[in-house]
Structure formats: structure tokens, C-alpha cells
Design a protein around this motif. Structure first.
Motif, PDB file in Angstrom:
ATOM      1  N   SER A   1       0.845  -1.291  -0.003  1.00 36.71           N
ATOM      2  CA  SER A   1      -0.242   0.020  -0.023  1.00 36.71           C
ATOM      3  C   SER A   1       0.940   1.192   0.044  1.00 36.71           C
ATOM      4  O   SER A   1       0.383   2.265  -0.780  1.00 36.71           O
ATOM      5  CB  SER A   1      -0.904   0.083   1.263  1.00 36.71           C
ATOM      6  N   MET A   2       1.951   1.232   0.929  1.00 35.89           N
ATOM      7  CA  MET A   2       2.564   2.379   0.734  1.00 35.89           C
ATOM      8  C   MET A   2       3.425   2.633  -0.538  1.00 35.89           C
ATOM      9  O   MET A   2       3.698   3.535  -0.886  1.00 35.89           O
ATOM     10  CB  MET A   2       3.815   2.154   1.917  1.00 35.89           C
TER      11      MET A   2
ATOM     12  N   GLU B   1       0.972   4.336  -3.160  1.00 35.95           N
ATOM     13  CA  GLU B   1       0.602   5.517  -2.909  1.00 35.95           C
ATOM     14  C   GLU B   1       2.027   6.333  -3.403  1.00 35.95           C
ATOM     15  O   GLU B   1       1.830   7.297  -4.199  1.00 35.95           O
ATOM     16  CB  GLU B   1       0.760   5.794  -1.385  1.00 35.95           C
TER      17      GLU B   1
ATOM     18  N   ILE C   1      -0.479   5.078   5.242  1.00 29.22           N
ATOM     19  CA  ILE C   1      -0.913   5.545   3.991  1.00 29.22           C
ATOM     20  C   ILE C   1      -1.728   7.054   4.099  1.00 29.22           C
ATOM     21  O   ILE C   1      -2.348   7.041   5.044  1.00 29.22           O
ATOM     22  CB  ILE C   1      -1.478   4.785   2.893  1.00 29.22           C
TER      23      ILE C   1
END
Length: 305
Positions: free
Chosen positions: A94-95, A98, A131
Motif C-alpha cells: 500500500s505504501m 501511494e 498511507i
């Protein structure tokens, strides 16, 4: 945190692979993005079930996300699938999404060993703290064993960065209850192909739809007819062409069906990854026949003739 409101049809995108299935095909991703976006579709959702994420390595998942964001080039939002079996891996993906420029992430609950609701709150809460983009909850009980109540889903949205959910549960009463009673907490996006007409007609703002990767123009036209213009007659005419294709895809391995359809319309994405086998010739011919009946130009001359 920025909170975009996703509307329209978001294409559940495949992960194009090289001919031997051993690697992600960068040129294939560019081909997919251009094919889908040029057909009027409003967003891309790579890295989900249609994207065969369970067969990809961590690096391949990151690569596919980067390539789809690059290929979209700001024309439409990209919502990257980042769900995994463990919290640490989901946070890492997820990081990365982003940082790569994704507008949001789509996260499926950890599968195989279904978590409790309290564990889900912690799981999504941990990702939310890591995030600054929204999370789309991927509801697919048949794969995860997780079936939230509508109140639990609303609570998840209130206490984490979850702002929307893709519903691939197939329970239209449950979907409608979320729309009617919890619209202030979470945005409902249909993710069950054969329920698309009903969902849009009932007021769903968006859908995540694998079929939109194959026949983007027809799917975009259906959204315009039902959700924008409120033209039920036009919507029914379009749905009579689209529904048989959706019904076919739901009766086979979905990613394989989508990739076969893409090959038939001239936007090849390579094979599915083993152990999934290609569609049998008779099923490939059936799908081609359905596409032709819907007015879609195909490159399979043997059937078109």
C-alpha cells in the motif's frame, strides 16, 4: 487524506504476462490501459482477482502497479490492489502504491484463515495509519470467508481510511441495505458482473467490472444510459448485449475468460499463470460468438466467418 469520489465504471484489469507466463509484460499493460481508457472507462483497478494477484510475487505486484499508473498517465485514477495474507506485506504494498501515484488502494481481507471483525479493524487501521490515500474494501466472501454485517462495514469505514467497497458478494439485498442505510459512511461499488444493471439502476455511483476490460465502450455506454441519463430503455437494450457475456465469464475461471476475451478483441494480455489452463476451444468459440452478437469486432476469423 484526500478522498476522491469514484464514479463511473472502473475496469478490473488483468496482469499481462509474457508468452511463457514467466514475467509481467510492460508493453501489454500499456496496451490494456489504452484499450480500456479509449473505450470511455473511468478508472483502472489492477492487482485484484482479475489481475491474478495471488500468483504474482511481491516485486511483480509492485511492478504492475507502477506500470499501470505510468500507462494511465493521469487520464483516469488507478486503484491498486494491495491485499495480502499478512499485515506487514499489505502495508508495504500500500505504501508502495501511494508512492507510485495510485489514487487509492483496494484491499481484500486476509484469506485462508478468516479474521474476526476486531482483527479486521486492527488490520485496516494499521494500513490506514501508514498511507494518506483512501482504501477500497474488497468484499468477496466466497474467497475470504469474511461476511460483515452492514453495520460492521459502516463501522469499519468510520474508524479507518476505508471510504468505499467493491461488492463481489452477489447478495443484492445486502448491497442495497448498505446503499440505503449507510451511504453516509461508505460508497457502494458493484463488483458482481451480472448484477451491474440492477446496481446502476438502483443508484450505485460506480462499479468495478472485469468485463469493462474487454468491451469498454459498451460498459461505458451502459453507465451513461442508466446512471447519467436515466434512460432505462437504452440501458435495457445495451444490457441484452452485455449480460450473456457477463454470464459466460461468471461460469468459467474469471481471469482466464477475461484474457481470452481480450485476445479475441485484439488487445492480447498473454496467458493466465499456471495452474490455470486456457479455455477449451469450444468455450473460446462460444465467447467469440457472444462478442460478435453484441456487435463487438473480433479478430477470431474462424468464428467470425
Amino acid at each position: 487524506m484526500t478522498t476522491p469520489q469514484f464514479t463511473g465504471i472502473l475496469a478490473a484489469a488483468v496482469t499481462p504476462l509474457t508468452a511463457d507466463g514467466s514475467a509481467v509484460d510492460a508493453a501489454g499493460i500499456k496496451r490494456q490501459a489504452d484499450h480500456i481508457i479509449s473505450g470511455g472507462i473511468h478508472g483502472l483497478v489492477p492487482g485484484g482477482s482479475t489481475g491474478e494477484f495471488t500468483t504474482l510475487t511481491l516485486d511483480e505486484r509492485k511492478q504492475a502497479t507502477e506500470l499501470y499508473v505510468e500507462a494511465a498517465a493521469g487520464r483516469v485514477p488507478v486503484i491498486a490492489g494491495t491485499g495480502a495474507l499478512g499485515t506487514a506485506e499489505t502495508v508495504e504494498l500500500s505504501m508502495h502504491a501511494e508512492k507510485a501515484g495510485a489514487s487509492a488502494v483496494m484491499i481484500v481481507p486476509p484469506f485462508y484463515d478468516a479474521p474476526t471483525f476486531e482483527e479486521l479493524l486492527t488490520y485496516f487501521g494499521t494500513v490506514s495509519e501508514a498511507i494518506d490515500i483512501p482504501v477500497m474494501y474488497y468484499n468477496i466472501p466466497s474467497a475470504t470467508g469474511v461476511q460483515l454485517t452492514t453495520d460492521e462495514l459502516a463501522k469499519l469505514a468510520r474508524e479507518t481510511a476505508v471510504t468505499s467497497y467493491k461488492d463481489t458478494g452477489g447478495d443484492f439485498s445486502w448491497f442495497t441495505a448498505v446503499q440505503e442505510h449507510h451511504a453516509g459512511d461508505i460508497t457502494a461499488l458493484n463488483g458482481w458482473d451480472t448484477l451491474t444493471f440492477a446496481a446502476l439502476a438502483s443508484g450505485a455511483k460506480a462499479g468495478v467490472w472485469g468485463t469493462a476490460s474487454v468491451i469498454p465502450q459498451l460498459c461505458a455506454d451502459l453507465y451513461d444510459a442508466l446512471a447519467v441519463r436515466g434512460d432505462l430503455i437504452a440501458g435495457r437494450e445495451l444490457w441484452s448485449k452485455i449480460f450473456p457475456i457477463c454470464q459466460f465469464l461468471e461460469s468459467h475461471n474469471y481471469a482466464c475468460g477475461i484474457k481470452t476475451g481480450l485476445e479475441l478483441v485484439g488487445a492480447s494480455a498473454g496467458p493466465t499463470r499456471a495452474p490455470v489452463l486456457p479455455l477449451a476451444p469450444e468455450y473460446r468459440e462460444e465467447l467469440c460468438t457472444l462478442l460478435i452478437a453484441a456487435g463487438v469486432e473480433t479478430v477470431d476469423a474462424s468464428v467470425a466467418a
